[in-house]
Motif scaffolding. Structure first.
Motif, mmCIF file in Angstrom:
data_model
loop_
_atom_site.group_PDB
_atom_site.id
_atom_site.type_symbol
_atom_site.label_atom_id
_atom_site.label_comp_id
_atom_site.label_asym_id
_atom_site.label_seq_id
_atom_site.Cartn_x
_atom_site.Cartn_y
_atom_site.Cartn_z
ATOM 1 N N ALA A 12 0.831 -1.205 0.000
ATOM 2 C CA ALA A 12 0.000 0.000 0.000
ATOM 3 C C ALA A 12 0.869 1.260 0.000
ATOM 4 C CB ALA A 12 -0.925 -0.004 1.221
ATOM 5 N N PHE A 13 1.904 1.268 0.848
ATOM 6 C CA PHE A 13 2.776 2.442 0.896
ATOM 7 C C PHE A 13 3.595 2.588 -0.384
ATOM 8 C CE2 PHE A 13 2.032 2.175 5.517
ATOM 9 C CZ PHE A 13 1.758 3.511 5.778
ATOM 10 N N VAL A 14 4.017 1.462 -0.962
ATOM 11 C CA VAL A 14 4.776 1.535 -2.219
ATOM 12 C C VAL A 14 3.911 2.120 -3.333
ATOM 13 C CG1 VAL A 14 5.795 0.127 -4.057
ATOM 14 C CG2 VAL A 14 6.414 -0.291 -1.674
ATOM 15 N N LEU A 32 6.317 18.562 8.421
ATOM 16 C CA LEU A 32 6.496 18.273 9.848
ATOM 17 C C LEU A 32 5.275 18.655 10.686
ATOM 18 C CD1 LEU A 32 8.266 17.220 12.091
ATOM 19 C CD2 LEU A 32 9.344 19.475 12.253
ATOM 20 N N PRO A 33 4.682 19.833 10.506
ATOM 21 C CA PRO A 33 3.474 20.133 11.295
ATOM 22 C C PRO A 33 2.349 19.115 11.088
ATOM 23 C CG PRO A 33 4.335 22.140 10.302
ATOM 24 C CD PRO A 33 5.104 20.998 9.711
ATOM 25 N N ALA A 34 2.168 18.650 9.861
ATOM 26 C CA ALA A 34 1.130 17.654 9.598
ATOM 27 C C ALA A 34 1.444 16.337 10.308
ATOM 28 C CB ALA A 34 0.997 17.418 8.096
ATOM 29 N N VAL A 35 2.708 15.937 10.300
ATOM 30 C CA VAL A 35 3.120 14.718 10.995
ATOM 31 C C VAL A 35 2.849 14.842 12.490
ATOM 32 C CG1 VAL A 35 5.092 13.279 11.641
ATOM 33 C CG2 VAL A 35 4.847 14.087 9.276
ATOM 34 N N LEU A 36 3.201 15.989 13.077
ATOM 35 C CA LEU A 36 2.997 16.194 14.508
ATOM 36 C C LEU A 36 1.517 16.159 14.875
ATOM 37 C CD1 LEU A 36 5.580 19.046 15.232
ATOM 38 C CD2 LEU A 36 5.736 16.646 15.917
ATOM 39 N N ILE A 37 0.684 16.767 14.045
ATOM 40 C CA ILE A 37 -0.749 16.809 14.346
ATOM 41 C C ILE A 37 -1.345 15.412 14.324
ATOM 42 C CG2 ILE A 37 -2.996 17.582 13.502
ATOM 43 C CD1 ILE A 37 -1.588 20.153 12.523
ATOM 44 N N VAL A 38 -1.050 14.639 13.280
ATOM 45 C CA VAL A 38 -1.682 13.322 13.130
ATOM 46 C C VAL A 38 -1.081 12.292 14.083
ATOM 47 C CG1 VAL A 38 -2.119 11.407 11.539
ATOM 48 C CG2 VAL A 38 -2.335 13.772 10.746
ATOM 49 N N PHE A 39 0.236 12.129 14.020
ATOM 50 C CA PHE A 39 0.871 11.114 14.872
ATOM 51 C C PHE A 39 0.767 11.495 16.342
ATOM 52 C CE2 PHE A 39 2.660 10.087 10.804
ATOM 53 C CZ PHE A 39 2.919 8.727 10.857
ATOM 54 N N ALA A 146 -9.198 2.616 18.574
ATOM 55 C CA ALA A 146 -9.096 4.012 18.993
ATOM 56 C C ALA A 146 -8.099 4.767 18.115
ATOM 57 C CB ALA A 146 -8.676 4.081 20.462
ATOM 58 N N LEU A 147 -6.977 4.129 17.801
ATOM 59 C CA LEU A 147 -5.994 4.772 16.913
ATOM 60 C C LEU A 147 -6.570 4.951 15.510
ATOM 61 C CD1 LEU A 147 -2.801 2.836 18.053
ATOM 62 C CD2 LEU A 147 -3.161 5.307 18.269
ATOM 63 N N GLY A 148 -7.306 3.939 15.037
ATOM 64 C CA GLY A 148 -7.911 4.046 13.716
ATOM 65 C C GLY A 148 -8.966 5.131 13.630
ATOM 66 N N ASP A 149 -9.644 5.401 14.748
ATOM 67 C CA ASP A 149 -10.634 6.486 14.781
ATOM 68 C C ASP A 149 -9.956 7.850 14.940
ATOM 69 O OD1 ASP A 149 -12.673 4.654 14.542
ATOM 70 O OD2 ASP A 149 -13.044 4.531 16.697
ATOM 71 N N SER A 150 -8.882 7.882 15.731
ATOM 72 C CA SER A 150 -8.239 9.162 16.053
ATOM 73 C C SER A 150 -7.427 9.714 14.895
ATOM 74 C CB SER A 150 -7.329 9.001 17.281
ATOM 75 O OG SER A 150 -8.069 8.627 18.415
ATOM 76 N N ALA A 151 -6.770 8.848 14.125
ATOM 77 C CA ALA A 151 -5.904 9.336 13.043
ATOM 78 C C ALA A 151 -6.674 10.160 12.006
ATOM 79 C CB ALA A 151 -5.185 8.161 12.387
ATOM 80 N N PRO A 152 -7.795 9.679 11.439
ATOM 81 C CA PRO A 152 -8.544 10.534 10.505
ATOM 82 C C PRO A 152 -9.136 11.767 11.182
ATOM 83 C CG PRO A 152 -9.187 8.236 10.277
ATOM 84 C CD PRO A 152 -8.381 8.327 11.519
ATOM 85 N N TYR A 189 -2.261 11.782 5.708
ATOM 86 C CA TYR A 189 -1.587 10.962 6.717
ATOM 87 C C TYR A 189 -2.598 10.185 7.569
ATOM 88 C CZ TYR A 189 2.620 13.763 5.731
ATOM 89 O OH TYR A 189 3.685 14.380 5.130
ATOM 90 N N GLY A 190 -3.644 10.869 7.992
ATOM 91 C CA GLY A 190 -4.636 10.213 8.829
ATOM 92 C C GLY A 190 -5.333 9.066 8.113
ATOM 93 N N ALA A 191 -5.687 9.282 6.847
ATOM 94 C CA ALA A 191 -6.365 8.235 6.073
ATOM 95 C C ALA A 191 -5.449 7.040 5.837
ATOM 96 C CB ALA A 191 -6.843 8.802 4.741
ATOM 97 N N LEU A 192 -4.169 7.292 5.544
ATOM 98 C CA LEU A 192 -3.224 6.202 5.320
ATOM 99 C C LEU A 192 -3.026 5.366 6.580
ATOM 100 C CD1 LEU A 192 -0.383 7.700 3.071
ATOM 101 C CD2 LEU A 192 -1.898 5.796 2.534
ATOM 102 N N LEU A 193 -2.773 6.031 7.690
ATOM 103 C CA LEU A 193 -2.540 5.303 8.938
ATOM 104 C C LEU A 193 -3.753 4.456 9.322
ATOM 105 C CD1 LEU A 193 -0.663 7.770 11.320
ATOM 106 C CD2 LEU A 193 0.169 5.608 10.411
ATOM 107 N N ALA A 194 -4.936 5.058 9.223
ATOM 108 C CA ALA A 194 -6.138 4.345 9.653
ATOM 109 C C ALA A 194 -6.437 3.156 8.754
ATOM 110 C CB ALA A 194 -7.331 5.298 9.675
ATOM 111 N N ASN A 195 -6.365 3.329 7.442
ATOM 112 C CA ASN A 195 -6.851 2.311 6.515
ATOM 113 C C ASN A 195 -5.798 1.303 6.076
ATOM 114 O OD1 ASN A 195 -9.747 3.186 5.844
ATOM 115 N ND2 ASN A 195 -8.601 5.084 5.616
ATOM 116 N N VAL A 196 -4.527 1.598 6.338
ATOM 117 C CA VAL A 196 -3.473 0.663 5.956
ATOM 118 C C VAL A 196 -2.919 -0.079 7.167
ATOM 119 C CG1 VAL A 196 -1.183 0.456 4.894
ATOM 120 C CG2 VAL A 196 -2.865 2.015 3.924
#
Length: 255
Positions: A12-14, A32-39, A146-152, A189-196
């Motif tokens: 998926a990431f490839v 970087l700000p987007a990474v900090l907000i989501v992660f 909870a992580l899957g809900d929080s990331a998006p 970022y949020g959609a990728l983390l949650a769905n992958v």
């Protein structure tokens, strides 16, 4: 090891990274700000919901389930339990001491029989271990859900932050680009983390929960039948109820 999980996540990431390189520069999608907000936001929200020890245990359980190989099937367990029952009928409980058993839960039950424990103790001990194992899987599922809900959700929060910053700096064209990047990349970022990563692990834990509940209950019943020195044929007949209807006739024909 379950190669399908690694192939799915890496694949998926490839695919996403390849699409990024085809359409432009990879550096455009690093913010970087987007990474900090989501992660950071998803991690913090999960820490609010659960204790740190629960989160640590959930990650250990999730990684073990995701990378674990194929578990023993009910058909294999029934055949092995019937074989153990035949050994007990011929040589008595002490004949189980040097027998190799494939499943660790079944091996523990066999050891209880060989040591001469009473049926009530064996059932109580094995049911307690089953319930504790299922509880750990259930807690791990809740953490990853909870992580899957929080990331998006934090991806959307980042989008709102970026839009506010962009609207506040409409008179400065140089500030519009970075603000817009935060707005869009946090959603990505949020959609990728949650769905992958997170939500697929929830499904893995659900499947593991159902399989463990079935297999361990089957093992407990089988161990009880062995402890009562039931015949292998009777053990098979009683345990075949754990198989789906369409597999029972196949199993009986094979037997």
């Amino acid at each position: 090891m379950d190669i399908a999980t690694l192939i799915g996540i890496i694949g998926a990431f490839v695919i996403v990274i390849t699409a990024v390189f085809i359409g432009g520069s990879f550096a455009q999608f690093i913010d970087l700000p987007a990474v900090l907000i989501v992660f950071g936001g998803a991690s913090a929200a999960t820490l609010v919901r659960f204790q740190l020890s629960d989160i640590t245990t959930a990650f250990k359980t999730g990684s073990r389930v995701a990378l674990a190989g194929k578990s023993t099937t009910p058909r294999d367990l029934i055949a092995e339990i019937a074989h153990l029952g035949e050994i007990v009928r011929k040589t008595g409980p002490l004949g189980l001491e040097n027998v190799d058993v494939s499943d660790p839960v079944l091996a523990k039950g066999v050891q209880y029989i060989a040591d001469g424990y009473e049926q009530a103790f064996i059932r109580e001990s094995m049911e307690r271990e089953r319930d504790l194992q299922l509880s750990r899987l259930s807690e791990g599922r809740r953490v990853f859900k909870a992580l899957g809900d929080s990331a998006p959700a934090f991806g959307m929060i980042g989008t709102l932050i970026g839009l506010v910053q962009m609207l506040a700096n409409m008179d400065d064209p140089a500030a519009i680009g970075p603000s817009m990047a935060v707005a869009l990349l946090t959603t990505l970022y949020g959609a990728l983390l949650a769905n992958v990563v997170f939500l697929p692990l929830v499904d893995k834990l659900d499947a593991k929960f159902d399989a463990d509940e079935l297999n361990q209950t089957l093992i407990i019943d089988g161990v009880m039948q062995i402890r009562e020195s039931k015949s292998p044929a009777l053990i098979k007949e009683m345990l075949v109820a754990y198989l789906p209807e369409n597999h029972r006739s196949e199993f009986e024909d094979a037997a």
